[in-house]
Design an enzyme around this catalytic site. Structure first.
Site, PDB file in Angstrom:
ATOM      1  N   LYS A  47       0.986  -1.416  -0.007  1.00 47.42           N
ATOM      2  CA  LYS A  47       0.069   0.170   0.435  1.00 47.42           C
ATOM      3  C   LYS A  47       0.412   1.022  -0.149  1.00 47.42           C
ATOM      4  O   LYS A  47       0.617   2.182  -0.619  1.00 47.42           O
ATOM      5  CB  LYS A  47      -0.837   0.326   0.993  1.00 47.42           C
ATOM      6  CG  LYS A  47      -1.350   1.596   1.359  1.00 47.42           C
ATOM      7  CD  LYS A  47      -2.237   1.817   2.893  1.00 47.42           C
ATOM      8  CE  LYS A  47      -1.402   1.588   3.674  1.00 47.42           C
ATOM      9  NZ  LYS A  47      -1.381   2.738   4.468  1.00 47.42           N
ATOM     10  N   ASN A  48       1.864   1.297   0.843  1.00 44.33           N
ATOM     11  CA  ASN A  48       3.023   2.575   0.992  1.00 44.33           C
ATOM     12  C   ASN A  48       3.255   3.035  -0.357  1.00 44.33           C
ATOM     13  O   ASN A  48       4.616   3.584   0.003  1.00 44.33           O
ATOM     14  CB  ASN A  48       2.881   2.529   2.528  1.00 44.33           C
ATOM     15  CG  ASN A  48       1.954   2.646   3.545  1.00 44.33           C
ATOM     16  OD1 ASN A  48       1.211   3.028   3.103  1.00 44.33           O
ATOM     17  ND2 ASN A  48       2.851   2.713   5.015  1.00 44.33           N
TER      18      ASN A  48
ATOM     19  N   ARG B  39      -5.040  10.566   4.543  1.00 38.23           N
ATOM     20  CA  ARG B  39      -3.959  11.677   4.077  1.00 38.23           C
ATOM     21  C   ARG B  39      -2.816  11.182   3.512  1.00 38.23           C
ATOM     22  O   ARG B  39      -2.040  12.660   2.983  1.00 38.23           O
ATOM     23  CB  ARG B  39      -3.089  11.219   5.519  1.00 38.23           C
ATOM     24  CG  ARG B  39      -3.987  11.535   6.850  1.00 38.23           C
ATOM     25  CD  ARG B  39      -3.497  10.819   8.161  1.00 38.23           C
ATOM     26  NE  ARG B  39      -1.984  11.684   7.953  1.00 38.23           N
ATOM     27  CZ  ARG B  39      -1.578  12.922   7.106  1.00 38.23           C
ATOM     28  NH1 ARG B  39      -2.737  13.557   7.892  1.00 38.23           N
ATOM     29  NH2 ARG B  39      -0.246  13.043   8.261  1.00 38.23           N
TER      30      ARG B  39
ATOM     31  N   CYS C 278      -5.263  12.577  12.757  1.00 36.44           N
ATOM     32  CA  CYS C 278      -6.255  11.249  12.053  1.00 36.44           C
ATOM     33  C   CYS C 278      -5.717  10.762  14.088  1.00 36.44           C
ATOM     34  O   CYS C 278      -5.138  11.207  15.031  1.00 36.44           O
ATOM     35  CB  CYS C 278      -5.509  10.485  11.025  1.00 36.44           C
ATOM     36  SG  CYS C 278      -3.592   9.490  11.987  1.00 36.44           S
TER      37      CYS C 278
ATOM     38  N   ARG D  92       0.411  14.875  12.421  1.00 36.86           N
ATOM     39  CA  ARG D  92       0.771  14.325  11.400  1.00 36.86           C
ATOM     40  C   ARG D  92       0.491  15.687  10.577  1.00 36.86           C
ATOM     41  O   ARG D  92      -0.055  15.511   9.264  1.00 36.86           O
ATOM     42  CB  ARG D  92      -0.124  13.411  10.668  1.00 36.86           C
ATOM     43  CG  ARG D  92      -0.906  12.459  11.790  1.00 36.86           C
ATOM     44  CD  ARG D  92      -0.803  11.123  11.900  1.00 36.86           C
ATOM     45  NE  ARG D  92       0.601  10.903  10.374  1.00 36.86           N
ATOM     46  CZ  ARG D  92      -0.014   9.759   9.210  1.00 36.86           C
ATOM     47  NH1 ARG D  92      -1.355   9.216   9.844  1.00 36.86           N
ATOM     48  NH2 ARG D  92       0.619   9.220   8.523  1.00 36.86           N
TER      49      ARG D  92
ATOM     50  N   ASP E 163       4.426   0.469  11.739  1.00 36.14           N
ATOM     51  CA  ASP E 163       3.715  -0.054  11.322  1.00 36.14           C
ATOM     52  C   ASP E 163       3.464  -1.396  11.650  1.00 36.14           C
ATOM     53  O   ASP E 163       2.275  -1.640  11.888  1.00 36.14           O
ATOM     54  CB  ASP E 163       3.154   0.368  10.066  1.00 36.14           C
ATOM     55  CG  ASP E 163       2.901   1.906   9.888  1.00 36.14           C
ATOM     56  OD1 ASP E 163       3.029   1.565   8.538  1.00 36.14           O
ATOM     57  OD2 ASP E 163       3.207   2.325  10.428  1.00 36.14           O
TER      58      ASP E 163
ATOM     59  N   ARG F  84      -8.760  -0.274   4.964  1.00 34.41           N
ATOM     60  CA  ARG F  84      -7.541   0.850   3.744  1.00 34.41           C
ATOM     61  C   ARG F  84      -6.909  -0.232   3.543  1.00 34.41           C
ATOM     62  O   ARG F  84      -5.693  -0.173   2.716  1.00 34.41           O
ATOM     63  CB  ARG F  84      -7.513   1.240   4.961  1.00 34.41           C
ATOM     64  CG  ARG F  84      -8.907   2.195   4.810  1.00 34.41           C
ATOM     65  CD  ARG F  84      -8.741   3.812   5.427  1.00 34.41           C
ATOM     66  NE  ARG F  84      -7.656   4.166   5.546  1.00 34.41           N
ATOM     67  CZ  ARG F  84      -7.098   5.280   5.578  1.00 34.41           C
ATOM     68  NH1 ARG F  84      -7.318   5.941   6.810  1.00 34.41           N
ATOM     69  NH2 ARG F  84      -5.457   6.358   5.122  1.00 34.41           N
TER      70      ARG F  84
END
Ligand code: EPZ
Length: 419
Positions: free
Chosen positions: A22-23, A93, A117, A122, A306, A398
């Site tokens: 995802k990132n 974001r 968030c 952030r 994470d 997500r």
């Protein structure tokens, strides 16, 4: 809102195929705005955040087409707008990642401030400061970052704090800047390297990604091209912890062991037997209860923030006492409060969670608050006796592709309850 219902106590055993990261997919999709022709991306995960990013690109007039459900083709030549609106940015974001490419290529961007968030404030001050240093004129008006620049100029930027998307935004902004840009104290995450490799495949001139100093020589234009997104190291780590917390055996396929050194070291400390191949990692707990470990999060190659929530769940059922110190975000322990409701014996002391493992958690109705917190609750549910129902699982959708299908494959008793 959908829920996940898990009947815990089953030892997982099996293989799971890891999806694209995802990132990495998110910054690379933003980076397609710099391309001079169509870009075809492979291994893009089917995630809500990817859908949101595609919606954002299409809203700007960019053509996005899905091929055979696996590849995405993006053609930025039809771009008409330079706006990332609040209604999209507030749901994700990472939309801030269009700021660098828009200013760097089109000289214009109106991007909604992402706001905070669940895990912290952030801020994006370092993104803005870096663009200003490159010659952009930036004002903050009505909740938007309004950036304008004739042409950015290369300069030396020293980031006060290691920031992943800040590094990515400035790297993208520098691709067409006049002259050389140096980014010092840059983030070294593998996703930063993946983005640099993608941009170089289109003709950019980026060196040093993965080190604290990234050097970008400005070029006049990029081509189109194709690229395959790297595997998701956090998804990999999450499934390995699923194996560890249930005393089972999990082999993760199509992943990259080198991205997970810090996590694998902690899993070994927790008593897991880890074997690795070129593109797979196997964890075997052999029915043993995990041993508590001490974790301190840090920028890559340190232990990834994470993965912190997932190890909090592991420590909750481990033998002994483990501490988890979160150094990146100021409010990333919300999962711990929910784990307490499942019987975890832990206390939050500032930026540290001290947890004395219990033999068995008990299933309970719990609520997801953010992406990795929800992963932590799933892991706890897998190990708990009885049934755990997790609410607000839009958070988990997500960042984890087909999570219940993958866990069912591993022998979990899990189902999604639509409501
Ligand atoms: C990226 O977020 C990831 N998201 C996050 O993953 C990850 O947790 C984080 O990096 C840290 O590894 C994506 O890549 C899309 P940062 P990012 O800027 O870039 C401070 C997940 O679960 N900071 O590296 O937003 C900031 O407050 C998500 O997949 C500033 O002060 O994180 C934080 O304390 C969650 N000013 C620290 O830097 C800035 O301008 C690191 O944040 C920017 C950041």
């Amino acid at each position: 809102m959908d829920k996940l219902e898990i009947r815990g106590g089953h030892r997982l055993d099996g293989e799971v195929r890891i999806s694209g990261a995802k990132n990495s997919a998110l910054p690379i999709l933003a980076g397609t705005l710099l391309a001079g022709g169509p870009v075809v991306l492979g291994n893009v995960p089917h995630l809500n955040d990817v859908t949101t990013t595609v919606k954002l690109l299409r809203r700007m007039g960019v053509e996005v087409t899905f091929h055979d459900g696996v590849r995405i083709e993006v053609d930025p030549r039809s771009l008409t707008e330079h706006i990332a609106p609040y209604e999209l940015v507030k749901t994700m974001r990472a939309s801030i990642l269009v700021l660098g490419p828009l200013v760097g290529r089109y000289g214009k961007a109106d991007v909604s401030l992402p706001g905070g968030c669940a895990i912290g404030a952030r801020p994006v001050d370092l993104h803005v400061a870096g663009l200003k240093a490159m010659g952009a004129t930036i004002s903050i008006e009505n909740g938007y970052i309004r950036a304008r620049a004739k042409q950015l100029r290369g300069t030396r930027i020293v980031l006060d704090t290691v920031t992943v998307t800040g590094t990515e935004n400035l790297m993208m902004a520098a691709v067409f800047a006049r002259g050389e840009t140096l980014i010092e104290n840059a983030a070294r995450e593998p996703e930063v390297v993946d983005l640099a490799n993608f941009l170089n495949a289109l003709g950019a001139r980026i060196e040093g990604a993965g080190t604290p100093t990234i050097r970008i020589q400005g070029v006049d234009s990029l081509e189109g091209g194709s690229y395959t997104v790297m595997p998701d190291r956090i998804e990999t780590g999450t499934y390995l912890v699923a194996g560890a917390i249930t005393g089972g055996r999990v082999r993760t396929l199509r992943t990259r062991p080198d991205d997970l050194d810090a996590v694998l070291q902690k899993l070994r400390e927790a008593g897991a037997e880890i074997t690795i191949g070129a593109d797979w990692i196997e964890l075997d707990m052999g029915g043993r209860r995990p041993v508590a470990v001490d974790i301190r999060t840090a920028p890559f190659p340190g232990f990834p923030t994470d993965m912190q929530a997932q190890f909090c769940a592991l420590n909750a059922v481990a033998s002994g006492t483990g501490t988890i110190t979160e150094t990146i975000f100021e409010n990333r322990f919300q999962h711990a409060l929910e784990l307490q409701r499942m019987g975890a014996n832990l206390s939050i002391q500032g930026n540290m969670v001290v947890c004395r493992g219990v033999e068995r958690l008990t299933g309970a109705p719990v609520m997801a608050t953010d992406l990795r917190a929800s992963a932590s609750l799933v892991l706890a549910g897998l190990a708990a006796s009885g049934t755990t129902t997790i609410d607000r699982i839009y958070h988990i959708d997500r960042g984890y592709e087909c999570i219940e299908e993958k866990l069912l494959q591993l022998g979990a008793d899990i189902r999604r309850i639509a409501s």
